[in-house]
Design a protein around this motif. Structure first.
Motif, PDB file in Angstrom:
ATOM      1  N   SER A 166      -3.491   3.363   8.510  1.00 54.47           N
ATOM      2  CA  SER A 166      -4.411   2.315   8.078  1.00 54.47           C
ATOM      3  C   SER A 166      -4.330   2.162   6.564  1.00 54.47           C
ATOM      4  O   SER A 166      -4.358   3.157   5.830  1.00 54.47           O
ATOM      5  N   ILE A 167      -4.245   0.908   6.094  1.00 56.45           N
ATOM      6  CA  ILE A 167      -4.232   0.612   4.667  1.00 56.45           C
ATOM      7  C   ILE A 167      -5.223  -0.507   4.395  1.00 56.45           C
ATOM      8  O   ILE A 167      -5.192  -1.557   5.057  1.00 56.45           O
ATOM      9  N   ALA A 172       6.578   2.267   6.604  1.00 56.96           N
ATOM     10  CA  ALA A 172       5.357   2.848   7.182  1.00 56.96           C
ATOM     11  C   ALA A 172       5.474   2.773   8.701  1.00 56.96           C
ATOM     12  O   ALA A 172       4.896   1.886   9.347  1.00 56.96           O
ATOM     13  N   PRO A 173       6.229   3.679   9.313  1.00 57.60           N
ATOM     14  CA  PRO A 173       6.530   3.580  10.744  1.00 57.60           C
ATOM     15  C   PRO A 173       5.322   3.740  11.657  1.00 57.60           C
ATOM     16  O   PRO A 173       5.386   3.337  12.814  1.00 57.60           O
ATOM     17  N   CYS A 174       4.227   4.331  11.156  1.00 60.36           N
ATOM     18  CA  CYS A 174       3.038   4.547  11.992  1.00 60.36           C
ATOM     19  C   CYS A 174       1.904   3.583  11.663  1.00 60.36           C
ATOM     20  O   CYS A 174       0.821   3.678  12.260  1.00 60.36           O
ATOM     21  N   LEU A 175       2.100   2.658  10.738  1.00 65.77           N
ATOM     22  CA  LEU A 175       1.023   1.791  10.279  1.00 65.77           C
ATOM     23  C   LEU A 175       0.534   0.872  11.395  1.00 65.77           C
ATOM     24  O   LEU A 175       1.319   0.142  11.996  1.00 65.77           O
ATOM     25  N   GLU A 176      -0.782   0.926  11.654  1.00 61.47           N
ATOM     26  CA  GLU A 176      -1.406   0.094  12.675  1.00 61.47           C
ATOM     27  C   GLU A 176      -2.292  -0.992  12.080  1.00 61.47           C
ATOM     28  O   GLU A 176      -2.476  -2.040  12.689  1.00 61.47           O
ATOM     29  N   ARG A 177      -2.870  -0.740  10.890  1.00 65.03           N
ATOM     30  CA  ARG A 177      -3.816  -1.684  10.283  1.00 65.03           C
ATOM     31  C   ARG A 177      -3.420  -1.999   8.848  1.00 65.03           C
ATOM     32  O   ARG A 177      -3.098  -1.096   8.082  1.00 65.03           O
ATOM     33  N   LEU A 178      -3.490  -3.267   8.522  1.00 64.17           N
ATOM     34  CA  LEU A 178      -3.328  -3.713   7.145  1.00 64.17           C
ATOM     35  C   LEU A 178      -4.458  -4.689   6.871  1.00 64.17           C
ATOM     36  O   LEU A 178      -4.500  -5.785   7.442  1.00 64.17           O
ATOM     37  N   ARG A 211       3.943  -7.946   1.007  1.00 65.25           N
ATOM     38  CA  ARG A 211       5.282  -7.971   1.587  1.00 65.25           C
ATOM     39  C   ARG A 211       5.400  -6.797   2.571  1.00 65.25           C
ATOM     40  O   ARG A 211       5.273  -5.645   2.179  1.00 65.25           O
ATOM     41  N   VAL A 212       5.596  -7.115   3.831  1.00 65.36           N
ATOM     42  CA  VAL A 212       5.710  -6.094   4.873  1.00 65.36           C
ATOM     43  C   VAL A 212       7.173  -6.018   5.289  1.00 65.36           C
ATOM     44  O   VAL A 212       7.705  -6.938   5.927  1.00 65.36           O
ATOM     45  N   ILE A 213       7.815  -4.911   4.924  1.00 64.05           N
ATOM     46  CA  ILE A 213       9.234  -4.741   5.238  1.00 64.05           C
ATOM     47  C   ILE A 213       9.421  -3.963   6.533  1.00 64.05           C
ATOM     48  O   ILE A 213      10.100  -4.411   7.459  1.00 64.05           O
ATOM     49  N   THR A 214       8.811  -2.779   6.617  1.00 64.85           N
ATOM     50  CA  THR A 214       8.945  -1.953   7.818  1.00 64.85           C
ATOM     51  C   THR A 214       7.574  -1.438   8.243  1.00 64.85           C
ATOM     52  O   THR A 214       6.988  -0.564   7.599  1.00 64.85           O
ATOM     53  N   ALA A 215       7.052  -2.007   9.322  1.00 62.58           N
ATOM     54  CA  ALA A 215       5.783  -1.562   9.916  1.00 62.58           C
ATOM     55  C   ALA A 215       5.817  -1.948  11.390  1.00 62.58           C
ATOM     56  O   ALA A 215       5.125  -2.874  11.828  1.00 62.58           O
ATOM     57  N   PRO A 216       6.615  -1.254  12.200  1.00 64.61           N
ATOM     58  CA  PRO A 216       6.863  -1.674  13.585  1.00 64.61           C
ATOM     59  C   PRO A 216       5.667  -1.545  14.507  1.00 64.61           C
ATOM     60  O   PRO A 216       5.691  -2.113  15.610  1.00 64.61           O
ATOM     61  N   LYS A 217       4.594  -0.833  14.087  1.00 61.94           N
ATOM     62  CA  LYS A 217       3.433  -0.650  14.955  1.00 61.94           C
ATOM     63  C   LYS A 217       2.212  -1.425  14.459  1.00 61.94           C
ATOM     64  O   LYS A 217       1.099  -1.196  14.937  1.00 61.94           O
TER      65      LYS A 217
END
Length: 481
Positions: free
Chosen positions: A241-242, A261-267, A279-285
């Motif tokens: 979460s960020i 951020a491979p585990c990121l669920e919340r932005l 800018r979201v480059i890598t956040a698959p979740k």
């Protein structure tokens, strides 16, 4: 009643009296039956010391915990053996000098361990800097789990003794101090830290990257009004979460880059301003995207796959299918803009819209069956429309979803007006054409919005057990829309 029936009733009544158990004597107290002020302890007082100590440590203020000593002789020793919950604020004393004296007395009297330390009413600076250093080294603060440190000096580094908490700290909230000083960079390298809030701190980009790398189990990060940082670059294998915002007096532009951020669920962006660019480059979740402010400039997903400028999607080369919860702020509300976002995020199941009414807005969009919106056809189940006034732009905007969201289950209207009576609601039902709704099972609720003009509630920012931090129905303190 004949004699046979009367006899049967009497026999049944006698049997019921025999079946009632005889009252038992109350159990003897732990201190025996010899009397004393604790001869008949309450049930809470019969709990083991360890549980009672935990209860005391969870009380909202230090004074509340200390006052439990007057309850009985059973409670008299518990405060000193309970994990310390020390809040240094105006409730402790109205005078800063008295607060300082009280804190020193508490730390001298309490043997520890400590659960929480909150310092929010003493400035970090001058001779207080050395005093804080002494407090942080106190044995009473051994085992500290939560640290809140505010009202510091953004030009001063944290006392080096903060490292004393490194082995045990799980939650840290730091405000107004300098983390860019070379000696301060490793201060927050806590191996058990799961939640970190930074507010009004000065930090460089390299220092932030070192900090995130050193917090190896960090799950939740909040950045609010960070100073001296033009780009906040996030690289973390554990963050889920960020939350980010720019304060009233911070300089723009600000850029947030979710690099890896491979585990990121919340932005979530909150407050009155946000970064100029996200800018979201890598956040698959990534599942929850909350960006209620309409003041941002650019939102980029992937390597240029989706680009949004000033709330208008301008490039839809590839859609983001992981996002299930979407929060938007729309001036108007503007139907074309919101529909553009739904095309960007076709798998959204819950849509929150903060409306900022503009009377000249025209929301007469037609739904083309030759160009269907996947979200409306298959996925969108809940809509919450806040600051709803029931005027023509509001009605036309909401009616589009009423007539076209085919799997809708619930639509809530946060009514921002003085009257929300049955007559007004009935009129809205007619204007919204609810009888012609696309989803026959959909429910429509109208509730007063008491000026709560934003969906985001920071207290749920770090509650990862809540799948949707904007769903107020999951919190007993947030029952309204």
């Amino acid at each position: 009643m004949d004699d046979a029936a009367a006899a049967a009733a009497a026999a049944a009544s006698k049997k019921r009296r025999r079946d009632v158990p005889a009252p038992r004597d109350p159990p003897a107290s732990r201190e025996g039956a010899g009397g004393g002020d604790d001869a008949s302890l309450d049930l809470i007082s019969r709990l083991p010391d360890e549980i009672l100590g935990t209860i005391i440590s969870l009380l909202p203020s230090t004074k509340d915990g200390a006052r439990t000593a007057i309850l009985s002789s059973r409670w008299r020793h518990l405060w000193r053996s309970a994990p310390l919950n020390l809040a240094v604020d105006d409730a402790l004393s109205s005078q800063e000098s008295e607060r300082i004296a009280v804190v020193s007395e508490i730390l001298a009297a309490h043997p520890g361990p400590a659960r929480r330390l909150c310092i929010s009413s003493i400035f970090l600076g001058g001779h207080h800097h050395a005093r804080f250093d002494g407090w942080f080294r106190s044995p009473a603060l051994g085992g500290l789990e939560e640290l809140e440190f505010y009202r510091g000096n953004s030009k001063r580094a944290l006392p080096p003794s903060v490292l004393h908490f490194a082995p045990t700290l799980r939650v840290a909230s730091i405000g107004r101090c300098n983390l860019s000083v070379i000696d301060a960079a490793p201060v927050l390298a806590f191996p058990r830290l799961k939640q970190l809030n930074l507010s009004g701190v000065a930090v460089s980009e390299p220092a932030l990257l070192r900090l995130l790398a050193a917090c190896t189990v960090l799950e939740s990060l909040e950045l609010m009004g960070i100073r001296g940082l033009s780009t906040a670059r996030i690289v973390s294998p554990t963050l889920r979460s960020i939350g980010v915002s720019v304060g009233h007096y911070e300089e723009l532009p600000e850029e947030l880059v979710i690099e890896d951020a491979p585990c990121l669920e919340r932005l979530i962006s909150f407050g009155c301003n946000g970064p100029r660019t996200i800018r979201v480059i890598t956040a698959p979740k990534l599942t929850v995207l909350g960006y209620p402010s309409c003041r941002f400039y650019e939102l980029v997903f992937g390597l240029g796959t989706i680009i949004v400028k000033e709330m208008i999607p301008i490039s839809l080369a590839v859609s983001v299918r992981t996002v299930k919860v979407l929060v938007l702020e729309s001036i108007g509300p503007n139907l074309d803009v919101v529909v553009g976002f739904l095309r960007c995020f076709p798998c959204v199941e819950k849509l929150y819209i903060q409306s900022r009414l503009r009377k000249d807005m025209k929301n007469l969009g037609q739904y083309g069956t030759l160009d269907p919106i996947e979200c409306l056809e298959l996925n969108l189940k809940a809509i919450v429309l806040n600051t709803y006034e029931g005027k023509t732009p509001d009605v036309d905007f909401a009616k589009f979803f009423v007539l076209n969201a085919k799997v809708l289950e619930l639509m809530k209207f946060g009514v921002y007006r003085n009257s929300c009576n049955q007559k007004w609601v009935a009129n809205q039902h007619m204007r919204l054409q609810l009888d012609n709704r696309a989803s026959r099972d959909a429910r429509f609720d109208f509730e007063r919005d008491y000026g709560n003009c934003r969906f985001y509630y920071k207290k749920h920012m770090h509650d990862m057990w809540i799948a949707d931090p904007f769903d107020r129905s999951l919190c007993k303190f947030c029952r309204k829309v």
